[in-house]
Design an enzyme around this catalytic site. Sequence first.
Site, PDB file in Angstrom:
ATOM      1  N   ASP A 126       0.611  -1.176   0.105  1.00  0.00           N
ATOM      2  CA  ASP A 126      -0.004  -0.090  -0.033  1.00  0.00           C
ATOM      3  C   ASP A 126       0.935   0.928   0.030  1.00  0.00           C
ATOM      4  N   ASP A 148       4.094   2.284  -4.099  1.00  0.00           N
ATOM      5  CA  ASP A 148       3.110   2.483  -5.102  1.00  0.00           C
ATOM      6  C   ASP A 148       3.041   1.360  -6.189  1.00  0.00           C
ATOM      7  N   LYS A 158     -11.037   5.792  -5.394  1.00  0.00           N
ATOM      8  CA  LYS A 158     -12.383   5.508  -5.555  1.00  0.00           C
ATOM      9  C   LYS A 158     -13.308   6.674  -5.372  1.00  0.00           C
ATOM     10  N   SER A 213     -16.342  -2.820  -9.238  1.00  0.00           N
ATOM     11  CA  SER A 213     -17.672  -1.934  -8.618  1.00  0.00           C
ATOM     12  C   SER A 213     -18.753  -2.053  -9.403  1.00  0.00           C
ATOM     13  N   ALA A 214     -20.147  -1.982  -8.689  1.00  0.00           N
ATOM     14  CA  ALA A 214     -21.165  -1.991  -9.709  1.00  0.00           C
ATOM     15  C   ALA A 214     -21.207  -0.839 -10.292  1.00  0.00           C
ATOM     16  N   TYR A 220     -13.955   7.169 -12.727  1.00  0.00           N
ATOM     17  CA  TYR A 220     -13.612   6.266 -12.006  1.00  0.00           C
ATOM     18  C   TYR A 220     -14.368   5.044 -12.377  1.00  0.00           C
ATOM     19  N   LYS A 245     -12.353   1.067 -13.703  1.00  0.00           N
ATOM     20  CA  LYS A 245     -13.050  -0.268 -13.269  1.00  0.00           C
ATOM     21  C   LYS A 245     -13.340  -1.197 -14.712  1.00  0.00           C
ATOM     22  N   TYR A 259     -19.060  -4.741  -6.471  1.00  0.00           N
ATOM     23  CA  TYR A 259     -20.122  -4.222  -5.247  1.00  0.00           C
ATOM     24  C   TYR A 259     -20.267  -2.884  -5.154  1.00  0.00           C
ATOM     25  N   ASN A 319     -19.661   9.184   1.480  1.00  0.00           N
ATOM     26  CA  ASN A 319     -20.693   8.106   1.457  1.00  0.00           C
ATOM     27  C   ASN A 319     -21.754   8.335   2.525  1.00  0.00           C
ATOM     28  N   LEU A 320     -22.849   7.918   2.383  1.00  0.00           N
ATOM     29  CA  LEU A 320     -23.905   8.090   3.434  1.00  0.00           C
ATOM     30  C   LEU A 320     -23.402   7.701   4.789  1.00  0.00           C
ATOM     31  N   ASP A 361     -26.670  10.268  -9.148  1.00  0.00           N
ATOM     32  CA  ASP A 361     -27.264   9.314  -8.488  1.00  0.00           C
ATOM     33  C   ASP A 361     -28.612   8.641  -9.252  1.00  0.00           C
TER      34      ASP A 361
HETATM   35  P1  NAD Z   1      -9.601   2.714   0.477  1.00  0.00           P
HETATM   36  O1  NAD Z   1      -9.305   4.087  -0.233  1.00  0.00           O
HETATM   37  O2  NAD Z   1      -9.884   2.642   1.965  1.00  0.00           O
HETATM   38  O3  NAD Z   1      -8.574   1.825   0.208  1.00  0.00           O
HETATM   39  C1  NAD Z   1      -7.485   1.726  -1.043  1.00  0.00           C
HETATM   40  C2  NAD Z   1      -6.327   1.800  -0.625  1.00  0.00           C
HETATM   41  O4  NAD Z   1      -5.214   1.249  -1.800  1.00  0.00           O
HETATM   42  C3  NAD Z   1      -5.741   2.738   0.201  1.00  0.00           C
HETATM   43  O5  NAD Z   1      -5.039   2.167   1.475  1.00  0.00           O
HETATM   44  C4  NAD Z   1      -4.675   3.360  -0.417  1.00  0.00           C
HETATM   45  O6  NAD Z   1      -3.536   3.993   0.065  1.00  0.00           O
HETATM   46  C5  NAD Z   1      -4.243   2.291  -1.704  1.00  0.00           C
HETATM   47  N1  NAD Z   1      -3.722   2.847  -2.838  1.00  0.00           N
HETATM   48  C6  NAD Z   1      -4.423   3.455  -3.716  1.00  0.00           C
HETATM   49  N2  NAD Z   1      -3.623   3.678  -4.775  1.00  0.00           N
HETATM   50  C7  NAD Z   1      -2.563   2.899  -4.545  1.00  0.00           C
HETATM   51  C8  NAD Z   1      -1.392   2.637  -5.333  1.00  0.00           C
HETATM   52  N3  NAD Z   1      -1.126   3.222  -6.599  1.00  0.00           N
HETATM   53  N4  NAD Z   1      -0.322   1.960  -4.964  1.00  0.00           N
HETATM   54  C9  NAD Z   1      -0.593   1.262  -3.666  1.00  0.00           C
HETATM   55  N5  NAD Z   1      -1.616   1.771  -2.892  1.00  0.00           N
HETATM   56  C10 NAD Z   1      -2.696   2.340  -3.348  1.00  0.00           C
HETATM   57  O7  NAD Z   1     -10.821   2.041  -0.365  1.00  0.00           O
HETATM   58  P2  NAD Z   1     -11.680   0.976  -0.136  1.00  0.00           P
HETATM   59  O8  NAD Z   1     -13.133   1.301   0.154  1.00  0.00           O
HETATM   60  O9  NAD Z   1     -11.082  -0.052   0.806  1.00  0.00           O
HETATM   61  O10 NAD Z   1     -11.731   0.378  -1.477  1.00  0.00           O
HETATM   62  C11 NAD Z   1     -10.814  -0.820  -1.960  1.00  0.00           C
HETATM   63  C12 NAD Z   1     -11.058  -1.099  -3.518  1.00  0.00           C
HETATM   64  O11 NAD Z   1     -12.560  -1.400  -3.522  1.00  0.00           O
HETATM   65  C13 NAD Z   1     -10.802   0.015  -4.299  1.00  0.00           C
HETATM   66  O12 NAD Z   1     -10.291  -0.551  -5.528  1.00  0.00           O
HETATM   67  C14 NAD Z   1     -12.408   0.463  -4.596  1.00  0.00           C
HETATM   68  O13 NAD Z   1     -12.465   1.179  -5.983  1.00  0.00           O
HETATM   69  C15 NAD Z   1     -13.249  -0.556  -4.843  1.00  0.00           C
HETATM   70  N6  NAD Z   1     -14.613  -0.525  -4.223  1.00  0.00           N
HETATM   71  C16 NAD Z   1     -14.893   0.231  -3.158  1.00  0.00           C
HETATM   72  C17 NAD Z   1     -15.983   0.548  -2.761  1.00  0.00           C
HETATM   73  C18 NAD Z   1     -16.514   1.440  -1.708  1.00  0.00           C
HETATM   74  O14 NAD Z   1     -17.507   1.834  -1.600  1.00  0.00           O
HETATM   75  N7  NAD Z   1     -15.930   1.485  -0.705  1.00  0.00           N
HETATM   76  C19 NAD Z   1     -17.171   0.014  -3.820  1.00  0.00           C
HETATM   77  C20 NAD Z   1     -16.888  -0.913  -4.707  1.00  0.00           C
HETATM   78  C21 NAD Z   1     -15.600  -1.028  -5.146  1.00  0.00           C
HETATM   79  C1  WQD Z   2     -25.767   6.339  -1.175  1.00  0.00           C
HETATM   80  C2  WQD Z   2     -26.971   7.126  -1.088  1.00  0.00           C
HETATM   81  C3  WQD Z   2     -26.709   9.553  -2.143  1.00  0.00           C
HETATM   82  C4  WQD Z   2     -24.510  11.052   1.025  1.00  0.00           C
HETATM   83  C5  WQD Z   2     -20.727   5.285  -4.194  1.00  0.00           C
HETATM   84  C6  WQD Z   2     -20.121   5.198  -5.659  1.00  0.00           C
HETATM   85  C7  WQD Z   2     -20.007   3.876  -5.999  1.00  0.00           C
HETATM   86  C8  WQD Z   2     -19.269   2.936  -5.027  1.00  0.00           C
HETATM   87  C9  WQD Z   2     -20.000   3.140  -3.884  1.00  0.00           C
HETATM   88  C10 WQD Z   2     -17.030   2.577  -5.609  1.00  0.00           C
HETATM   89  C11 WQD Z   2     -27.530   8.023  -2.400  1.00  0.00           C
HETATM   90  C12 WQD Z   2     -27.192   9.125  -0.565  1.00  0.00           C
HETATM   91  C13 WQD Z   2     -25.241  10.237   0.324  1.00  0.00           C
HETATM   92  C14 WQD Z   2     -25.039  12.031   1.659  1.00  0.00           C
HETATM   93  C15 WQD Z   2     -27.198  11.518   0.838  1.00  0.00           C
HETATM   94  N1  WQD Z   2     -17.880   3.200  -4.758  1.00  0.00           N
HETATM   95  N2  WQD Z   2     -26.564  10.364   0.217  1.00  0.00           N
HETATM   96  N3  WQD Z   2     -26.356  12.285   1.650  1.00  0.00           N
HETATM   97  O1  WQD Z   2     -23.417   6.909  -4.357  1.00  0.00           O
HETATM   98  O2  WQD Z   2     -24.383   4.698  -3.932  1.00  0.00           O
HETATM   99  O3  WQD Z   2     -22.129   4.678  -4.299  1.00  0.00           O
HETATM  100  O4  WQD Z   2     -19.999   4.558  -3.367  1.00  0.00           O
HETATM  101  O5  WQD Z   2     -17.215   1.949  -6.262  1.00  0.00           O
HETATM  102  O6  WQD Z   2     -19.183   3.950  -7.135  1.00  0.00           O
HETATM  103  O7  WQD Z   2     -20.867   5.977  -6.493  1.00  0.00           O
HETATM  104  O8  WQD Z   2     -22.907   5.720  -2.194  1.00  0.00           O
HETATM  105  O9  WQD Z   2     -23.108   6.452   0.011  1.00  0.00           O
HETATM  106  O10 WQD Z   2     -22.383   8.090  -1.917  1.00  0.00           O
HETATM  107  O11 WQD Z   2     -24.571   7.507  -1.496  1.00  0.00           O
HETATM  108  O12 WQD Z   2     -28.483  11.576   0.850  1.00  0.00           O
HETATM  109  O13 WQD Z   2     -24.311  12.875   2.535  1.00  0.00           O
HETATM  110  O14 WQD Z   2     -27.137   8.146  -0.083  1.00  0.00           O
HETATM  111  O15 WQD Z   2     -27.849  10.184  -2.912  1.00  0.00           O
HETATM  112  O16 WQD Z   2     -28.657   7.631  -2.943  1.00  0.00           O
HETATM  113  P1  WQD Z   2     -23.287   5.480  -3.817  1.00  0.00           P
HETATM  114  P2  WQD Z   2     -23.280   6.757  -1.022  1.00  0.00           P
END
Ligand code: NAD
Ligand code: WQD
Length: 362
Positions: free
Chosen positions: A39, A66, A92, A132-133, A160, A164, A189, A211-212, A310
Amino acid sequence: MTESKVSGKYVLVTGGAGYIGSHAVAELIENGYKCVVVDNLCSSSYESVARLELMTKHYIPFCKVDLCDREGLEKVFQDYDIDSVIHFAGLKAVDESTKIPLKYFNNNIVGTLVLLELMEKYHVEKLVFSSSATVYGDANRFPNMIPIPEECPLGPTNPYGHTKFTIEKMLQDLYASNTSTWKFAILRYFNPIGAHPSGLIGEDPLGIPNNLLSYMAQVATGRREKLYVFGDDYDTRDGTPISDYIHVVDLVKGHIAALEYLDAHSPDGLCREWNLGSGTGSTVFEVYRAFCKASHTKIPYEVTGRRPGDVVNLTVKPERAQRELKWKTELDIGVACSDLWKWATKNPSAFQLKGLKAEFAG
Ligand code: NAD
Ligand code: WQD
């Protein structure tokens, strides 16, 4: 038993200091795997790895590297006998990606390219990828595809999401070039929530959370004044959008199930996508009420305008993962909210003001 457990080889966890990655490391160690974490700490803290060592009572090799740093990453492949990779590392934030797309393309796509090239060079053939979805874009353009199956046409709508989508295509093309070698699991997801039940690791958002749940937790702990609900005029049961929220512990179990599936399908190659979700959508107000209940607080909120991008319903269909990976969610949003609340109250500033700092790591 999987190959890596039998051989005692390492699972390389990229992004293992981050939110989902750290929970995956905890789960992997609990299931008898050996992990090495890579990381660059660009959006996380070494404190999460220190906490993981505390929790698991295991030494966890950590490399502050990195993914775009080929030399640094190659050293990890040379120093550790790696069996497989779970690839979480990436940027992300959807909104940020629209402002600095080149940074997202470089970090996510080039970082993955370097990783794959080294995997090829060192004959590491198994990879579980955090997609990601978001690759589906607005799936509501296909009303008969809600909840969203893996077959739904893809159509990401932001940089973003494009990263993916591109990485998914890279994996499919690479697999097609040598179908007997590569084993790729692409996991899609949407809304991971909650935290480890120990309260020791959880999400540590940088700046104002997007995020919410992260935002609500900061309102409940007094760091922000109120929650802004982005629109209550959607065509849903209470007017707020529906999303598929998944407890992060359930989610990381899905990654291990995918790793085991790849192992079970050795020596054949494989490249397959799975949605990881609950299949049950929740509205913003339903999540709001669950979190108020778990935190015993009445969180102030104000309804504002819709947030661009959204969409009305983002529930994924998880049957393929249930059938093939033998995995399904077990923890509901109530449990996720309680675990998040425990994390938030035990760590009001998350990792940011705590203990070991990034510069001392790795
Ligand atoms: P996060 O930011 O907490 O974790 C990502 C980690 O990757 C961090 O620790 C960051 O320092 C590290 N990182 C980023 N770029 C790097 C690089 N070039 N080299 C080495 N390390 C690097 O995010 P998360 O929520 O744990 O997400 C993890 C993965 O899941 C991501 O790929 C994200 O796109 C995917 N994802 C997240 C969500 C979400 O809502 N959290 C949803 C769907 C998919
Ligand atoms: C959820 C709901 C907002 C914040 C995002 C990325 C997606 C994935 C997951 C990585 C929505 C509402 C939110 C707030 C609100 N990431 N909301 N007030 O948008 O579903 O997904 O994170 O892959 O790509 O788009 O998640 O938690 O931001 O929003 O009303 O302050 O909450 O409108 O309906 P989202 P979210």
